[in-house]
Design an enzyme around this catalytic site. Structure first.
Site, PDB file in Angstrom:
ATOM      1  N   LYS B  79       0.852  -1.189   0.000  1.00 37.15           N
ATOM      2  CA  LYS B  79       0.000   0.000   0.000  1.00 37.15           C
ATOM      3  C   LYS B  79       0.888   1.239   0.000  1.00 37.15           C
ATOM      4  CE  LYS B  79      -3.915   1.958   2.636  1.00 37.15           C
ATOM      5  NZ  LYS B  79      -4.737   1.790   3.853  1.00 37.15           N
ATOM      6  N   SER B 154      -9.676   1.820   3.171  1.00 32.93           N
ATOM      7  CA  SER B 154      -8.837   2.550   2.253  1.00 32.93           C
ATOM      8  C   SER B 154      -7.832   1.680   1.485  1.00 32.93           C
ATOM      9  CB  SER B 154      -8.056   3.627   3.012  1.00 32.93           C
ATOM     10  OG  SER B 154      -7.162   3.035   3.922  1.00 32.93           O
ATOM     11  N   SER B 178      -9.683  -0.417   7.378  1.00 28.51           N
ATOM     12  CA  SER B 178      -9.129  -0.266   6.032  1.00 28.51           C
ATOM     13  C   SER B 178      -8.495  -1.514   5.421  1.00 28.51           C
ATOM     14  CB  SER B 178      -8.111   0.872   6.008  1.00 28.51           C
ATOM     15  OG  SER B 178      -8.778   2.106   6.013  1.00 28.51           O
TER      16      SER B 178
END
Lengths: 485, 478
Positions: B79, B154, B178
């Site tokens: 990420k 997210s 997330s």
């Protein structure tokens, strides 16, 4: 209207740890800009602070020396504001839970009366970086982040001070305590000690406080005094002319010897303090605090009393010797195991002080170490050199970095104590100055000094004066033949 | 079958035996990515992918590749808010669109030591603020199961990449759900470890007291391997725990006979989609069938979780993101002699709408005069929620709940309704408030073919029971 000033101080002191508060960067002074930095003190994305335990130790030592209560639980908080010298846009400080609370420092006021000045708190925080502005006001500003993250102790006093002179005395006392405790060098030149003052006026006898004015970033004690004197005059003029003061933050302008407005209360920052979630609370057990207490050196007041008693010195001696902890330590190291400490004390406030002034050296880097000074005294006592010669030997030692023995050897200054050798000289002097000898024998005792001087002259000042005296007396009374004439 | 479609377990075995090389896997991922980017509706899972850079890291990790390590050279997509040295770390923001990380996050260092190869940086909501992966400066991510839908957020890029075989496995981060929510919506496994299990050093902070890095993987066993590879005490993170890292994969496939599973009534009320509810109840049924003892439990302060979370998280964020001013690094959109204008312009234009909204919320919550009413009160609620769990775990080993009240929704649905978006985090934020480990395991699909995950929450550092139960659900559903 009789007005009195109410003064409180905020003192920022840099703690002398090897590395910064939350990273392992060096705290060394004067490095090339931005070289003592890492992701943590640069506030790079993702970097996290880790608390340096040495900062805690020094913070506790300072707290103990300032007679504070050490809190068993203290918390780092973020103080949020934007400025280019603050890369995270928050300063890690302590707010609701400071490390040290409720201390005091004793000072003597102008009339020699003892006063106790309260310390509200003394908490830990990190320093910000430094902006370097171009000479051209339209030119660029540069950012040096070497100072970012340096450990600071912020000492906040109660509004207990009443005069600029008292504030000055208090600062001197605090500086002395911190230097004694060896938690900071307190070098004002390096910015290791910075002061903000809060001052307001009120009618004498009132309990309520007036409207306070803060003056920031004073970099010398003299400027603190000047800024306070200026503020007291300014405020009293305004009050007497019936004007209403508003709370302000002001800066001291050294060139004008005056304070100027920086911001008003309305434009004051809201720092939005909250506990820093990247750090855990500091917890200290009573055992840990006691452990640090044991490492605490003697404080100025205690040391003065002890030195006076232990070495049999006068108030004046102690005042000079304890004017700095380094000199006090120098004295004690020199006097260790020496029979007549008073002699060493006298020597330090005359000869050592003179030499330091002349060479501009710090006592710690002074070539005549305490051990060497004691050696000089021992050589003097042993009759190897005379007291007169000792001064010359001392100056040589300071200049060349040699020991007393080395100087004496190199310069051939060894005292002549051999009676046989001295006898020859004494006899020769008596022979060559028959007239003076006669004067002496006829009762003119002054003539004796002349004869001693002649012996000393012929031996290059090296003859042991005690032996010279003895031998001269002996020889002068041993020649009855002359008297018989 | 392309190597990109294989699991970590399969690939590490073949790498160890020397049958394949990391480069072969990277090549298959590159081919899949190319195909996806040329499609009508690309998933847009990556912000950057540089296979030659990834290959060069293979050479720098000789002790871990093809050897008896956990990952043996398996590429791991990361990420884009986790620092990987020499690669962009944009956080999905215009503010950092050209920022190159100068150091590796500790989780990345650990992973590399265990043979993992960082390969590509994944799309995400800007600074991890969002539940739909629509707030990214680099564009929305599409759900591989239905490209009109969001992948969740997210860590939407991470879940979508793993689900679409554009990555073998991925590292995400979880502040309020997330990892779990996108894992649920994309049909992958995802686990947020106990707070303190994985170092946060090098993870760009959103809300420091909640953030944790964790794996998103195709199967439970892969999640166990990857979690072990990144875990461990880190002296550079003061909130890191001195907890021993277990060989988590040993728990996958273990019996759950007698495991006490609690079902909190507060998580099955109004607002929970019928189909999601049924899938979760089926998952609970599977656990019971395998020998778990299912009991009802109560977490009575759940109703305060969203409010507490959005106050504390935004308060921390308002301070964490204050450093982005375009002065020392990051995007500087203006050159002016006016300092306050410099801050205003850079931050107004460098941040997207949702990030600015949260910074303002947090700034407000910390302001003098409001601190007690908001921040302090939220902290009290947080304590109550934590105590809720402490009480519950006296009676049960695991708490089982839905992950998201609804399956993936259409892209654009809540873009102008932030409150509705925030409310969709209702089941995931309590574990972050309490610092507990929690995972999402696929447990079915809706009639429309959208995946649904079941959430398994355990007590602090009891990831073992999560892996046991997750293994059972996965096996029963195959």
């Amino acid at each position: 209207m009789n007005l009195e000033a109410v003064i409180g101080l905020e003192i920022h002191v840099q703690l002398n740890t090897k590395t910064k508060t939350f990273c392992s960067c060096s705290t060394g002074f004067g490095a090339v800009p931005n070289t003592h930095t890492c992701p943590v003190c640069l506030g790079l994305p993702g970097a996290l602070p880790v608390f340096n335990r040495d900062v805690l130790k020094k913070g506790v030592m300072a707290g103990l020396a300032l007679n504070c209560t050490i809190c068993s639980y203290s918390v780092f908080a973020r103080k949020n504001y934007f400025y280019p010298d603050l890369p995270k846009a928050y300063q890690i400080s302590q707010f609701e839970h400071p490390l040290n609370r409720a201390g005091f420092v004793r000072i003597k006021d102008e009339r020699g009366k003892e006063r106790s000045i309260g310390i509200t708190r003394a908490h830990l925080e990190e320093d910000a970086g430094k902006l370097v502005h171009d000479d051209d006001p339209k030119g660029p500003s540069f950012i040096d982040l070497n100072r970012c993250g340096m450990p600071l102790l912020e000492i906040v006093t109660e509004p207990d001070l009443r005069t600029p002179d008292e504030a000055y005395r208090f600062l001197v006392a605090v500086k002395e305590i911190l230097q004694y405790t060896e938690v900071s060098e307190c070098s004002m030149e390096k910015g290791e000690l910075r002061v903000d003052v809060n001052v307001s006026l009120r009618e004498t006898g009132e309990d309520a406080f007036g409207v306070k004015q803060e003056v920031k970033n004073l970099n010398s004690f003299a400027n603190v005094k000047r800024a306070l004197e200026y503020e007291i005059k300014r405020q009293s003029r305004l009050i007497r002319s019936g004007e209403r003061l508003t709370q302000q933050t002001r800066l001291f302008d050294v060139s004008k010897n005056a304070t100027v407005q920086m911001r008003t209360k309305e434009s004051a920052h809201d720092y939005r303090y909250f506990p820093d979630p990247d750090l855990v609370p500091i917890e200290l057990s009573p055992q840990e605090i006691d452990g640090i207490r044991e490492t605490l050196p003697e404080l100025p007041e205690e040391r003065r009393d002890r030195i006076k008693a232990q070495y049999g010195l006068t108030d004046y001696d102690v005042e000079v010797l304890c004017s700095s902890h380094k000199i006090a330590r120098y004295f004690e190291d020199s006097a260790r195991g020496y029979k007549r400490p008073k002699k060493i004390a006298n020597w330090i406030h005359t000869e050592v002080m003179r030499a330091l002034n002349e060479t501009g050296k710090d006592i710690e880097s002074f070539a005549v170490t305490p051990e060497r000074l004691r050696e000089l005294f021992e050589i003097m006592d042993g009759g190897v050199i005379s007291g007169k010669l000792a001064k010359a030997v001392f100056d040589e030692m300071a200049a060349s970095g040699e020991t007393a023995a080395e100087v004496v050897e190199r310069k051939g200054m060894r005292q002549l104590s051999d009676r046989e050798e001295i006898v020859d000289v004494v006899e020769a002097v008596i022979r060559d100055h028959a007239a003076v000898t006669d004067e002496y024998r006829s009762g003119k005792k002054k003539a004796f000094g002349f004869l001693v001087g002649q012996v000393m002259k012929r031996t290059g000042g090296k003859a042991n004066p005690k032996i010279v005296n003895e031998l001269l007396k002996e020889k002068l009374s041993n020649q009855p033949g002359v008297e018989d004439h | 079958m392309g190597l990109n479609e294989c699991t970590v377990r399969e690939l590490s075995g073949r790498l160890k035996r020397g049958e394949i090389a990391t480069e072969d896997i990277l090549e298959d991922i590159t081919i899949a990515l190319k195909a996806d980017s040329e499609s009508d509706e690309p998933i847009n899972a990556y912000i950057s992918f540089d296979p030659s850079l990834a290959s060069s890291l293979v050479g720098e990790t000789p002790e871990g590749v093809g050897k008896e390590t956990l990952l043996c050279g398996v590429p791991v997509a990361v990420k884009d808010l986790i620092n990987v040295s020499k690669t962009p770390t944009t956080c999905g923001s215009a503010m950092l669109k050209e920022y190159i990380a100068p150091y590796d996050a500790t989780a990345v260092i650990n992973m590399r030591r265990n043979g993992g190869i960082p390969a590509g940086k994944l799309n995400m909501d800007e600074f991890a603020m969002g539940s739909s992966n629509e707030t990214s400066y680099f564009g929305a991510v599409r759900n591989p199961h239905d490209r009109a839908k969001i992948p969740g957020g997210s860590s939407g890029g991470a879940a979508a990449a793993v689900a679409a075989n554009l990555a073998v496995c991925a590292l995400g981060s979880d502040t309020g759900g997330s990892i779990r929510q996108p894992a649920s919506m994309c049909g992958t496994f995802g686990i947020k470890p106990t707070y303190g299990r994985v170092s946060r050093y090098g993870l760009v902070a959103y809300a420091s007291s909640f953030d944790q890095i964790g794996p998103i993987t195709k199967c439970v066993a892969d999640g166990a391997l990857l979690l072990e590879a990144i875990s461990g005490y880190d002296p550079r993170d003061s909130t890191s725990a001195k907890e021993k890292t277990a060989h988590f994969i040993q728990f996958v496939g273990k019996s759950i006979d007698g495991l006490r599973v609690g079902v909190p009534e507060e998580y099955f009320t109004e607002g929970l989609d019928e189909e999601v509810k049924n899938a979760v109840l089926r998952g609970i049924g599977l656990l019971e069938k395998a020998g778990a003892v299912v009991v009802r439990t109560s977490l009575k302060y759940t109703k305060y979780a969203i409010a507490a979370y959005y106050i504390i998280a935004t308060a921390e964020a308002s301070s964490n993101l204050a450093r982005f001013d375009g002065i020392r690094y990051g995007t500087r959109v203006t050159d002016t002699n006016d300092l306050s204008r410099l801050y205003k312009e850079n931050r107004s234009r460098g941040f997207g709408k949702e990030v600015k909204r949260r910074i303002l919320l947090g700034t407000f919550a910390l302001s003098s005069g409001y601190y007690d009413a908001y921040y302090l009160k939220a902290q009290k609620a947080r304590t109550l929620i934590r105590e809720d769990f402490t009480r519950a775990f006296r009676d049960v080993d695991l708490i089982v709940t839905p992950v998201s009240p609804v399956p993936a929704w259409d892209i654009g649905t809540f873009v102008d309704d932030p409150l509705q978006m925030y409310l969709s985090d209702v089941y995931t934020v309590p574990a972050n408030l309490a610092g507990l480990p929690a995972a999402s395991v696929p447990c079915g699909t809706t009639s429309g073919g959208l995946p649904v995950g079941i959430q398994l929450i355990a007590d602090h550092f009891n990831e073992a029971d999560i892996f046991r139960a997750a293994g059972v659900i996965e096996e029963e559903l195959q």
